[in-house]
Design an enzyme around this catalytic site. Sequence first.
Site, PDB file in Angstrom:
ATOM      1  N   SER A   9       0.839  -1.198   0.000  1.00 44.47           N
ATOM      2  CA  SER A   9       0.000   0.000   0.000  1.00 44.47           C
ATOM      3  C   SER A   9       0.872   1.245   0.000  1.00 44.47           C
ATOM      4  O   SER A   9       1.681   1.456   0.908  1.00 44.47           O
ATOM      5  CB  SER A   9      -0.897   0.018   1.237  1.00 44.47           C
ATOM      6  OG  SER A   9      -1.451   1.311   1.382  1.00 44.47           O
ATOM      7  N   HIS A  34      -0.886  -1.437  -4.062  1.00 47.88           N
ATOM      8  CA  HIS A  34      -2.248  -1.194  -3.563  1.00 47.88           C
ATOM      9  C   HIS A  34      -2.484   0.313  -3.451  1.00 47.88           C
ATOM     10  O   HIS A  34      -1.725   1.023  -2.798  1.00 47.88           O
ATOM     11  CB  HIS A  34      -2.377  -1.876  -2.196  1.00 47.88           C
ATOM     12  CG  HIS A  34      -3.729  -1.813  -1.575  1.00 47.88           C
ATOM     13  ND1 HIS A  34      -4.720  -2.737  -1.828  1.00 47.88           N
ATOM     14  CD2 HIS A  34      -4.269  -0.943  -0.677  1.00 47.88           C
ATOM     15  CE1 HIS A  34      -5.795  -2.449  -1.117  1.00 47.88           C
ATOM     16  NE2 HIS A  34      -5.544  -1.360  -0.410  1.00 47.88           N
ATOM     17  N   ASP A  36      -4.989   3.140  -2.148  1.00 51.37           N
ATOM     18  CA  ASP A  36      -6.116   3.458  -1.281  1.00 51.37           C
ATOM     19  C   ASP A  36      -6.707   4.795  -1.715  1.00 51.37           C
ATOM     20  O   ASP A  36      -6.211   5.858  -1.347  1.00 51.37           O
ATOM     21  CB  ASP A  36      -5.644   3.520   0.180  1.00 51.37           C
ATOM     22  CG  ASP A  36      -5.437   2.137   0.762  1.00 51.37           C
ATOM     23  OD1 ASP A  36      -6.352   1.302   0.633  1.00 51.37           O
ATOM     24  OD2 ASP A  36      -4.359   1.890   1.331  1.00 51.37           O
ATOM     25  N   MET A  38      -9.400   7.572  -1.547  1.00 54.04           N
ATOM     26  CA  MET A  38     -10.377   8.091  -0.567  1.00 54.04           C
ATOM     27  C   MET A  38     -10.872   9.449  -1.040  1.00 54.04           C
ATOM     28  O   MET A  38     -10.086  10.276  -1.502  1.00 54.04           O
ATOM     29  CB  MET A  38      -9.716   8.249   0.800  1.00 54.04           C
ATOM     30  CG  MET A  38      -9.053   6.961   1.307  1.00 54.04           C
ATOM     31  SD  MET A  38      -8.402   7.174   2.963  1.00 54.04           S
ATOM     32  CE  MET A  38      -7.445   5.655   3.133  1.00 54.04           C
ATOM     33  N   HIS A  67      -8.231   0.068  -4.443  1.00 52.70           N
ATOM     34  CA  HIS A  67      -9.218  -0.059  -3.367  1.00 52.70           C
ATOM     35  C   HIS A  67      -9.961   1.270  -3.275  1.00 52.70           C
ATOM     36  O   HIS A  67      -9.420   2.250  -2.783  1.00 52.70           O
ATOM     37  CB  HIS A  67      -8.454  -0.394  -2.071  1.00 52.70           C
ATOM     38  CG  HIS A  67      -9.313  -0.467  -0.857  1.00 52.70           C
ATOM     39  ND1 HIS A  67      -8.782  -0.496   0.418  1.00 52.70           N
ATOM     40  CD2 HIS A  67     -10.663  -0.522  -0.706  1.00 52.70           C
ATOM     41  CE1 HIS A  67      -9.765  -0.579   1.293  1.00 52.70           C
ATOM     42  NE2 HIS A  67     -10.910  -0.584   0.641  1.00 52.70           N
ATOM     43  N   MET A  69     -12.282   3.643  -1.719  1.00 52.84           N
ATOM     44  CA  MET A  69     -13.043   4.042  -0.530  1.00 52.84           C
ATOM     45  C   MET A  69     -13.715   5.360  -0.878  1.00 52.84           C
ATOM     46  O   MET A  69     -13.369   6.431  -0.375  1.00 52.84           O
ATOM     47  CB  MET A  69     -12.092   4.181   0.671  1.00 52.84           C
ATOM     48  CG  MET A  69     -11.735   2.837   1.282  1.00 52.84           C
ATOM     49  SD  MET A  69     -10.285   2.921   2.344  1.00 52.84           S
ATOM     50  CE  MET A  69      -8.997   2.804   1.113  1.00 52.84           C
ATOM     51  N   MET A 138     -11.572  -5.560   5.618  1.00 54.91           N
ATOM     52  CA  MET A 138     -10.852  -4.488   6.317  1.00 54.91           C
ATOM     53  C   MET A 138     -10.568  -4.945   7.745  1.00 54.91           C
ATOM     54  O   MET A 138     -11.479  -5.347   8.469  1.00 54.91           O
ATOM     55  CB  MET A 138     -11.692  -3.208   6.377  1.00 54.91           C
ATOM     56  CG  MET A 138     -11.949  -2.508   5.051  1.00 54.91           C
ATOM     57  SD  MET A 138     -10.505  -1.828   4.211  1.00 54.91           S
ATOM     58  CE  MET A 138      -9.688  -0.908   5.488  1.00 54.91           C
ATOM     59  N   ASP A 172      -6.647  -6.006   4.814  1.00 57.19           N
ATOM     60  CA  ASP A 172      -6.089  -4.663   4.670  1.00 57.19           C
ATOM     61  C   ASP A 172      -6.136  -3.944   6.011  1.00 57.19           C
ATOM     62  O   ASP A 172      -7.222  -3.661   6.525  1.00 57.19           O
ATOM     63  CB  ASP A 172      -6.927  -3.909   3.617  1.00 57.19           C
ATOM     64  CG  ASP A 172      -6.329  -2.567   3.243  1.00 57.19           C
ATOM     65  OD1 ASP A 172      -5.238  -2.239   3.730  1.00 57.19           O
ATOM     66  OD2 ASP A 172      -6.968  -1.858   2.436  1.00 57.19           O
TER      67      ASP A 172
END
Length: 213
Positions: A9, A34, A36, A38, A67, A69, A138, A172
Amino acid sequence: MHGTVISASILNSDLSDLRSTARRVDESGAGWLHFDVMDGVFVENITFGSSVLKAVKPWSHAFFDVHLMVDDPSRQIKLFAQAGADSITIHAESSGDKLEALREIKRLGLRTGIALKPRTPAETVLPYLDLADMILVMTVEPGYGGQGFMTDMLPKISELRSRAPDKDIEVDGGINADTARLVKEAGANVLVAGTYLFRSDDMRAAAESLRNA
Ligand code: DX5
Ligand code: ZN
């Protein structure tokens, strides 16, 4: 599923130097990167979007594991596919038509994932199992890297492994050599790790310690 996949990540890497991050990850033997993503709505934090992924793409040989979010993942799918994503995971708790979003990811030729926040029950994934290649559990509240692993997520991982014996199960949050062993015993086969890899002096050894945990 063959062995354990390590997905590094970038959230807690040096975000001012993603080119070096990509190189370190390539050299570490962690095959996946990875992202993330957001949006400040689904979670309070805002990180980066498809244009950042696109900028990193030429500098990496890794499999790009996205991923999302974000509150409305359907708006992001095409953008991330065009930017070079190899897999897109959406949250079961996000808004909009999740089945259609997963179908769109598949139509674009990418792998699909469905993610669950810690307090979302395991059975929530059932309607998505036909379309999802991967289930993301998660093991911290989404939002930030560097949090402690939630041990009470282990039964959820085991339950999902028994319900979905052939799927990838990704974990994760808070993964290190100790927690990696626990999640692997419970049935996870894709391990996201941020802080543990990027804080290590020898990322190759750290990735290896997760693979062999
Ligand atoms: C939380 C993120 C983090 C991150 C992993 O929303 O999804 O879990 O990738 O970070 P570490 O490995 O630092 O917990
Ligand atoms: Zn993540």
